[in-house]
Design an enzyme around this catalytic site. Structure first.
Site, short mmCIF file in Angstrom:
data_model
loop_
_atom_site.label_atom_id
_atom_site.label_comp_id
_atom_site.label_asym_id
_atom_site.label_seq_id
_atom_site.Cartn_x
_atom_site.Cartn_y
_atom_site.Cartn_z
N ARG A 1 -15.03 2.76 7.67
CA ARG A 1 -14.56 3.92 8.69
C ARG A 1 -15.32 5.03 8.80
O ARG A 1 -16.25 5.50 7.81
CB ARG A 1 -13.19 4.22 8.24
CG ARG A 1 -11.98 3.43 8.32
CD ARG A 1 -10.67 4.14 7.77
NE ARG A 1 -11.04 3.97 6.24
CZ ARG A 1 -10.04 4.66 5.25
NH1 ARG A 1 -9.20 5.09 5.83
NH2 ARG A 1 -10.16 4.60 3.99
N ASP B 1 -15.31 -0.60 3.61
CA ASP B 1 -14.68 0.40 4.26
C ASP B 1 -15.73 1.09 5.18
O ASP B 1 -16.56 1.66 4.85
CB ASP B 1 -13.98 1.51 3.26
CG ASP B 1 -13.24 2.57 3.92
OD1 ASP B 1 -12.58 3.52 3.43
OD2 ASP B 1 -13.40 2.63 5.21
N CYS C 1 0.71 -1.14 -0.12
CA CYS C 1 0.16 0.00 -0.03
C CYS C 1 0.73 1.22 0.00
O CYS C 1 2.12 1.06 0.08
CB CYS C 1 -0.81 0.04 1.10
SG CYS C 1 0.22 0.16 3.03
N LYS D 1 -13.61 10.82 2.34
CA LYS D 1 -13.06 11.62 3.40
C LYS D 1 -13.37 13.15 3.19
O LYS D 1 -13.90 13.75 4.04
CB LYS D 1 -11.54 11.57 3.47
CG LYS D 1 -11.08 10.19 3.82
CD LYS D 1 -9.39 10.47 4.30
CE LYS D 1 -8.96 9.21 4.66
NZ LYS D 1 -7.23 9.31 4.64
N1 GTP Z 1 -8.64 -4.09 4.92
C1 GTP Z 1 -7.58 -3.55 4.44
N2 GTP Z 1 -6.88 -2.35 4.78
C2 GTP Z 1 -5.94 -1.70 4.15
C3 GTP Z 1 -5.50 -2.64 3.03
N3 GTP Z 1 -4.25 -1.62 2.51
C4 GTP Z 1 -4.23 -0.66 3.43
N4 GTP Z 1 -5.23 -0.95 4.22
C5 GTP Z 1 -5.76 0.23 5.32
O1 GTP Z 1 -6.39 1.37 4.63
C6 GTP Z 1 -6.04 2.27 5.31
C7 GTP Z 1 -5.63 3.57 4.31
O2 GTP Z 1 -6.14 4.67 4.86
P1 GTP Z 1 -5.69 6.07 4.32
O3 GTP Z 1 -4.21 5.72 3.79
O4 GTP Z 1 -5.66 7.03 5.56
O5 GTP Z 1 -6.81 6.49 3.64
P2 GTP Z 1 -7.21 6.23 2.20
O6 GTP Z 1 -8.67 5.61 2.15
O7 GTP Z 1 -6.29 5.35 1.49
O8 GTP Z 1 -7.53 7.61 1.29
P3 GTP Z 1 -6.31 8.60 0.96
O9 GTP Z 1 -6.70 9.80 2.12
O10 GTP Z 1 -6.36 9.06 -0.15
O11 GTP Z 1 -5.02 8.10 1.44
C8 GTP Z 1 -5.28 2.02 6.60
O12 GTP Z 1 -6.20 1.97 7.58
C9 GTP Z 1 -4.75 0.84 6.08
O13 GTP Z 1 -4.37 0.03 7.27
C10 GTP Z 1 -5.97 -3.69 2.72
O14 GTP Z 1 -5.46 -4.62 1.70
N5 GTP Z 1 -7.11 -4.25 3.18
ZN ZN Z 2 -1.32 0.73 4.44
#
Ligand code: GTP
Ligand code: ZN
Length: 304
Positions: free
Chosen positions: A211, A209, A137, A237
């Protein structure tokens, strides 16, 4: 019936401690730890700018001493050995004032003006991306980049206007888009079996998602921030970033993956490409992609 923003009751948050953290990147940051009335997590605010003040932290408390205030971080200016008064830094000529009820009186000498358009990142915790060097990620890259953007006047490579040393990264303990680290590890195994990040959550009986960013909003309001320039690609967001008239998202600042503009930099892996593709195609993330989207690749054998 859809509730108006004013009718939505925001969580109550309380800043219980703040400390100056000298960073390896240059500026000092002020780490704020919050409790709230919705969950038992310790959400954080990484604050750039000594003068961005938490109203709940600085509110005077009955029977407390100046030493108590300095110990919890409710001080103006800088601490030094022998300092006795939290509310006056005589070396910098700064003094805080309070109303009858003990609330901070904000004046431009000692407190950031919340009407300034302030650069903000609302960031969800990602242990793997931020600590375990994960190339699955872009969270770790986004976290670092947000700090650099807040600290600088303008990002040379993109021309993005920075925060010039003022801004906040609200750090929400929402690991795994809220499903927690153990379930996220299971989601990763499902992704190695061919699912994408959305399918994996659903197969584990979680929402794609789930959140809720309202605690982040309450934290920003507690910090006296009103107009925000939000660093995100996530439409959800942006949608949840305002709470008129207390909080107003005046601008969305894109976070284009570094590798997309600088071939030899940033995170470059099959997994992160798949992750970003899914965020664009299935979660509506606002990224114009140089990626070949799913439509151009073999469909996975797990369809949900
Ligand atoms: N369930 C799950 N969560 C993931 C995965 N990869 C990353 N995450 C979670 O996704 C979330 C990413 O959150 P942010 O980077 O704040 O936000 P975003 O939704 O990606 O949007 P941006 O603000 O554009 O970055 C974190 O809680 C990570 O732990 C995945 O493959 N599965
Ligand atoms: Zn991540």
């Amino acid at each position: 019936m859809v509730q108006s923003e004013e009718e939505v009751i925001l969580p109550k948050v309380r800043c219980v401690a703040r400390a100056r953290i000298p960073t390896t990147q240059g500026p000092d940051i002020f780490l704020h730890l919050y409790t709230n009335d919705r969950d038992n997590k310790e959400h954080l605010a990484i604050v750039f700018g000594e003068d961005i003040r938490s109203r709940s932290l600085f509110r005077q408390r009955i029977g407390e001493s100046q030493q108590d205030r300095m110990i919890r971080g409710a001080y103006v200016g800088k601490l030094y050995p022998g300092r006795v008064d939290a509310d006056v830094d005589d070396r910098q000529g700064l003094a805080l004032r309070f109303d009858q009820a003990g609330n901070l009186i904000t004046d431009h000498q000692t407190t950031w003006n919340g009407d300034n358009d302030t650069l903000i990142r609302v960031h969800s915790e990602c242990y793997t991306g931020e600590t375990a060097w994960s190339a699955r990620c872009d969270c770790g890259e986004q976290f670092d980049r947000a700090g650099k953007l807040i600290a600088c006047e303008r990002e040379a490579s993109t021309g993005i206007v920075g925060g010039s040393g003022h801004g906040v990264i609200v750090y929400l303990r929402q690991e795994g888009r809220g499903i927690g680290l153990s379930e996220k590890l299971k989601a990763y195994n499902l992704q190695d079996l061919g699912a994408d990040t959305v399918q994996a959550n659903i197969l584990l009986k979680h929402p794609a998602d789930g959140r809720d960013f309202s605690i982040g909003k309450s934290i920003l309001i507690d910090l006296g921030i009103r107009n925000i320039r939000l660093l995100t690609n996530n439409p959800e967001k942006i949608e949840q970033a305002s709470h008129q008239p207390l909080l107003n998202c005046v601008e969305r600042v894109p976070m284009v993956p570094i590798h997309w503009t600088h071939e030899s930099e940033g995170i470059h892996s099959k997994e992160v490409e798949g992750y970003l593709r899914t965020k664009i195609e299935r979660m509506g993330h606002l990224l114009q992609s140089p990626l070949n989207l799913h439509s151009a690749t073999q469909p996975s054998n797990i369809i949900v």
